[in-house]
Structure formats: C-alpha cells, structure tokens
Design a protein around this motif. Structure first.
Motif, PDB file in Angstrom:
ATOM      1  N   GLY A  29       4.095   1.130  -1.402  1.00 55.79           N
ATOM      2  CA  GLY A  29       3.613   1.016  -2.784  1.00 55.79           C
ATOM      3  C   GLY A  29       4.425   0.041  -3.634  1.00 55.79           C
ATOM      4  N   THR A  34      -7.047   4.739   5.760  1.00 54.47           N
ATOM      5  CA  THR A  34      -7.881   3.569   6.056  1.00 54.47           C
ATOM      6  C   THR A  34      -8.257   3.600   7.531  1.00 54.47           C
ATOM      7  OG1 THR A  34      -6.666   2.362   4.376  1.00 54.47           O
ATOM      8  CG2 THR A  34      -8.039   1.049   5.861  1.00 54.47           C
ATOM      9  N   ARG A  83       0.836  -1.205   0.000  1.00 52.67           N
ATOM     10  CA  ARG A  83       0.000   0.000   0.000  1.00 52.67           C
ATOM     11  C   ARG A  83       0.873   1.258   0.000  1.00 52.67           C
ATOM     12  NH1 ARG A  83      -2.738  -1.531   5.477  1.00 52.67           N
ATOM     13  NH2 ARG A  83      -0.540  -2.002   5.783  1.00 52.67           N
ATOM     14  N   SER A  84       0.344   2.346  -0.513  1.00 47.24           N
ATOM     15  CA  SER A  84       1.060   3.615  -0.423  1.00 47.24           C
ATOM     16  C   SER A  84       0.885   4.142   1.003  1.00 47.24           C
ATOM     17  CB  SER A  84       0.506   4.630  -1.415  1.00 47.24           C
ATOM     18  OG  SER A  84      -0.798   5.006  -1.028  1.00 47.24           O
ATOM     19  N   ARG A  85       1.766   5.032   1.389  1.00 44.07           N
ATOM     20  CA  ARG A  85       1.646   5.625   2.723  1.00 44.07           C
ATOM     21  C   ARG A  85       0.283   6.303   2.878  1.00 44.07           C
ATOM     22  NH1 ARG A  85       5.444   9.457   6.625  1.00 44.07           N
ATOM     23  NH2 ARG A  85       3.599  10.134   7.712  1.00 44.07           N
ATOM     24  N   GLU A  86      -0.162   7.024   1.822  1.00 45.76           N
ATOM     25  CA  GLU A  86      -1.433   7.752   1.886  1.00 45.76           C
ATOM     26  C   GLU A  86      -2.597   6.773   2.089  1.00 45.76           C
ATOM     27  OE1 GLU A  86       0.917   8.101  -0.598  1.00 45.76           O
ATOM     28  OE2 GLU A  86       1.723   9.791   0.528  1.00 45.76           O
ATOM     29  N   GLU A  87      -2.514   5.638   1.381  1.00 44.45           N
ATOM     30  CA  GLU A  87      -3.582   4.639   1.485  1.00 44.45           C
ATOM     31  C   GLU A  87      -3.718   4.147   2.931  1.00 44.45           C
ATOM     32  OE1 GLU A  87      -2.599   2.018  -1.789  1.00 44.45           O
ATOM     33  OE2 GLU A  87      -4.223   0.682  -1.134  1.00 44.45           O
ATOM     34  N   ILE A  88      -2.594   3.879   3.568  1.00 42.14           N
ATOM     35  CA  ILE A  88      -2.648   3.391   4.953  1.00 42.14           C
ATOM     36  C   ILE A  88      -3.176   4.489   5.866  1.00 42.14           C
ATOM     37  CG2 ILE A  88      -1.382   2.285   6.840  1.00 42.14           C
ATOM     38  CD1 ILE A  88       0.706   1.372   4.826  1.00 42.14           C
ATOM     39  N   GLU A  89      -2.756   5.730   5.579  1.00 48.10           N
ATOM     40  CA  GLU A  89      -3.151   6.842   6.456  1.00 48.10           C
ATOM     41  C   GLU A  89      -4.650   7.105   6.450  1.00 48.10           C
ATOM     42  OE1 GLU A  89      -0.974  10.413   5.612  1.00 48.10           O
ATOM     43  OE2 GLU A  89       0.921   9.501   6.215  1.00 48.10           O
ATOM     44  N   THR A 149      -4.705   5.203  12.734  1.00 48.72           N
ATOM     45  CA  THR A 149      -4.133   5.970  11.618  1.00 48.72           C
ATOM     46  C   THR A 149      -3.075   6.946  12.154  1.00 48.72           C
ATOM     47  OG1 THR A 149      -6.149   7.274  11.835  1.00 48.72           O
ATOM     48  CG2 THR A 149      -6.000   5.862   9.928  1.00 48.72           C
TER      49      THR A 149
END
Ligand code: DHB
Length: 403
Positions: free
Chosen positions: A131, A51, A43-49, A111
C-alpha cells in the motif's frame, strides 16, 4: 516528490519494487542465501489476495515452493493434475502428461502462492511494505540506486541499495527507467480477450478442459470441490457487468457442447472480470543496477498459464546471479541473467501464442481457419510427437535438460 523530507533511511543490498509472487519469491530466495531485501508494492496485501489470477503451477515451480519452505499447503490444498483435456469436435481428448513426460502440474491458485509467500516473509522477519505511494527510483545507472516511497502510514522512506529489482507487473514503472532509445518492446495484440469467472458449483471434470468450438474458446478450470474457475473468449471491449449469469452459462454450454456425455455443471457466478490479452517482451532485462523480472519484463496471454511460472523462473536465475554479484563476483555476474532468463521467456511466448491461436476463433475467421485448427488439434492429440510436445510445454520445460 524528491523535496518531501525522508523519515526513515534503510540500507539494504537489494530493493524490490513489486511484492507480488515474483518479488516475494525473490526476497525469499535471497533471504535463504543471507541477503536482506526491502520489498514494496502499491497495492494492499488484501487487494493482491483477492485479484484472481491463473491457477496452474508447473512441476519444477511446485517442487521449488515446497522444497524452499514456502508452501506445503500446495500438497494439501492443491490438486495434482496428471493430464489435461483438449475438447474439440464435440469430444474431449486427454493428454496424459505422466505417460508422455513423467510430470504433472498442480492446480494451486496464484492468490494462494502469494498468501504463502507473504506469510513466509512475515514469519522470517522480512520487510515488505504494501500500500505504498509516490514511488520513485533514482540513480539506477549508478552503484547506489535509491528507492523512495510513502508508506501506508504516511511516513516517507528512502532505501539505499546496491541493486534494484523491478518486479512491478504489467504496468511496471521500473521498465520505463530504461531509456526509450535503449529498449526494444515486442508486442502482439489479439482481437479477443478472456471473460473469467468464479462460481459456486461442483467440479465438472477432474482436470482442465480447454475447449475449441466454432463459437470460440472456453476453459473449464477448478478451485476447490465447491468453487470453480472458468473462462471464455470474449471481445476486448466487453464489460463484465454486461454478462448475466444466464448469458454466461449459455455461452459456456454452447462452447463445450458435444455428444460424449460431458456435462458442464452450473452454479451462481460470484466474481467476473475481463482479462487483458497480449504478448509483450521488453529487452534488455537489465539497465545498470536495475533488473526486471516477471510481468514487468514480459507478459504472455493467459492460455496455458505460463505467466506466474515464467516469473518464478526469472527470479530463480536472478537470485542466483544477485548472490554471486554481491558475494564478490561483482557486476560481471549480472551479465548472466538475461541470456539465461530470455530463452525460456521466448519459449513461453511461443507456447502461449501457439495454444492461443490453436484454440480461439478470431472475428472474421474463415471456415478454412477453423478446419485447419481442427487439423492441428487432431495432430496434437493423435500423434506421439503432438502429445509429447503439448505435455512437455505445459508441464514446463525442466531446468534439468536442454535448458
Ligand atoms: C487457469 C488459467 C489459465 O490461464 C490456464 O491456462 C489454466 C488455468 C486457472 O485460472 O485455473
């Protein structure tokens, strides 16, 4: 994949597959002990942030995050909760954690724990690749396991490690490296799920409210003074889009209704999703040079918010064991991991299951079942043993006693 040419080869003592809170906390702990890691995540960092996950950190885990220099933000942006409300029969009943066991929990979203850990890794010069794709782990039963992956920029990497940790969550690829005839998977499915949503509204209560009703379960949690997090029991087949704001609030209101003056404050719903709901453990947690941690090895239903806390406990033990193994004790030290981690895993499995069965209404529940649950809730809030049990379980059994 194996045929693709490799652009970069890195040698490191520990490769970490999965850079969520478990993987990053492990990397942080190992770095403090002088052990280098490379962590990767699909996952990208943004995606984890973005979720949404649970928001309760137990006492010991919060202390560790603060003392190990990951997050003092928890003290500024988090909220200390000294108790929790169980709501049933139309009234809220508070369990006072401080009075029962002298502990609190912290409302601080996962998060934010992730953001703090990712920032700490960046600040300390740790290597984390978000990613990535085409991940493969080979040689996990040898002393030279290898992780290969394609980084977000398209370059192909090979990490040569002594140990590989699979902290790659509930859809773990690492756990499948343990051959099917060598692993046992313990499962429990539930005939319901959780609908989780964020809304713009002021707080309805200063602490969490876990509500039992004949219509099903609801949970009132918080995020900030102006953003709230709530959940209610739904069908596993439900789709978030089928729920309008009006329907969401009508459902929540019916489940927290009562005659004690409690008011659930409504506001626009800004995010909504249906959460999977299951209990799962895979054993063993170690296979050769591969060690599993967090959701990769076990999943709990969300009731009671044990998942993150359990993952953080796994990596506390694992960091210690890996430092010993790399520091001269060798493989023998690894034998200590599973027994030390698994005791808490099964305690948490039991607690999460217990909270779940006490508060949810399964489809087709008998009147008997609902009344029995009310009897159980009465026992929990109106007996000393009941209150202490809930308080001790919810704040997280301290590592200091009986653990
Ligand atoms: C939250 C989630 C949980 O599963 C829980 O038991 C308590 C709180 C939350 O997201 O705030």
């Amino acid at each position: 994949m194996a045929e693709q040419p490799v652009d970069t080869v890195t040698e490191v003592p520990v490769a970490i597959v999965g850079a969520g809170p478990a993987g990053l906390m492990l990397a942080h702990r190992l770095a403090r002990a002088g052990v280098d890691t490379v962590a990767i995540d699909i996952r990208s960092r943004e995606e984890i942030e973005i979720t949404q996950r649970a928001g309760i950190i137990e006492a010991d885990a919060a202390r560790d995050l603060i003392e190990l220099g990951v997050s003092d933000r928890i003290l500024r942006d988090g909220f200390e909760h000294e108790g929790v409300d169980l709501r049933f029969g139309g009234r809220s009943h508070r369990i006072d954690f401080q009075a029962q066991v002298g502990e609190s929990v912290w409302l601080y979203p996962q998060t934010d724990v992730f953001i703090d850990l990712a920032d700490a890794r960046a600040r300390d010069g740790g290597t984390v690749h978000f990613g990535v794709r085409d991940t493969e782990v080979v040689g996990e039963t040898t002393e030279r396991p290898i992780v290969r992956f394609t980084a977000a920029d398209g370059t192909r990497h090979e990490i040569r490690a002594r140990y590989v940790v699979g902290s790659d969550g509930s859809r773990s690829i690492c756990r499948n490296l343990v051959p099917a005839d060598q692993r046992t998977q313990f499962f429990r499915e539930y005939p319901f799920a959780w609908f989780g949503f964020l809304c713009d509204a002021p707080k309805s209560a200063p602490e969490l409210v876990y509500a039992h009703s004949e219509h099903g379960f609801a949970l009132v949690s918080q995020r900030t003074e102006s953003v709230q997090r709530m959940y209610f029991q739904c069908s596993p087949d439900d789709s978030a889009d089928a729920w309008s704001d009006d329907r969401i609030w009508a459902t929540m209101q019916a489940r927290v209704a009562g005659d004690d003056g409690f008011q659930l404050v409504e506001g626009p719903v800004t995010e909504k999703s249906v959460l999977i709901f299951r209990s799962f453990v895979q054993q063993p947690m170690r296979w050769g040079s591969l060690l599993l941690a967090g959701d990769a090895a076990h999943t709990v239903p969300p009731t009671g918010a044990r998942g993150l806390n359990l993952a953080l406990h796994d990596v506390k033990i694992l960091a210690d064991v890996l430092v010993r193994a790399l520091g001269g004790e060798g493989e023998a030290a690894l034998a200590d991991y599973e027994p030390a981690a698994l005791g808490r895993v099964w305690r948490a499995q039991n607690f999460s299951w217990w909270m779940t069965q006490m508060l949810h209404t399964p489809p087709g529940a008998l009147d008997f079942d609902v009344r029995r649950q009310l009897g159980e809730l009465d026992n929990v809030v109106n007996t000393r043993a009941g209150r202490t049990y809930l308080a001790e379980q919810y704040t997280g059994w301290p590592a200091r006693s009986g653990d």
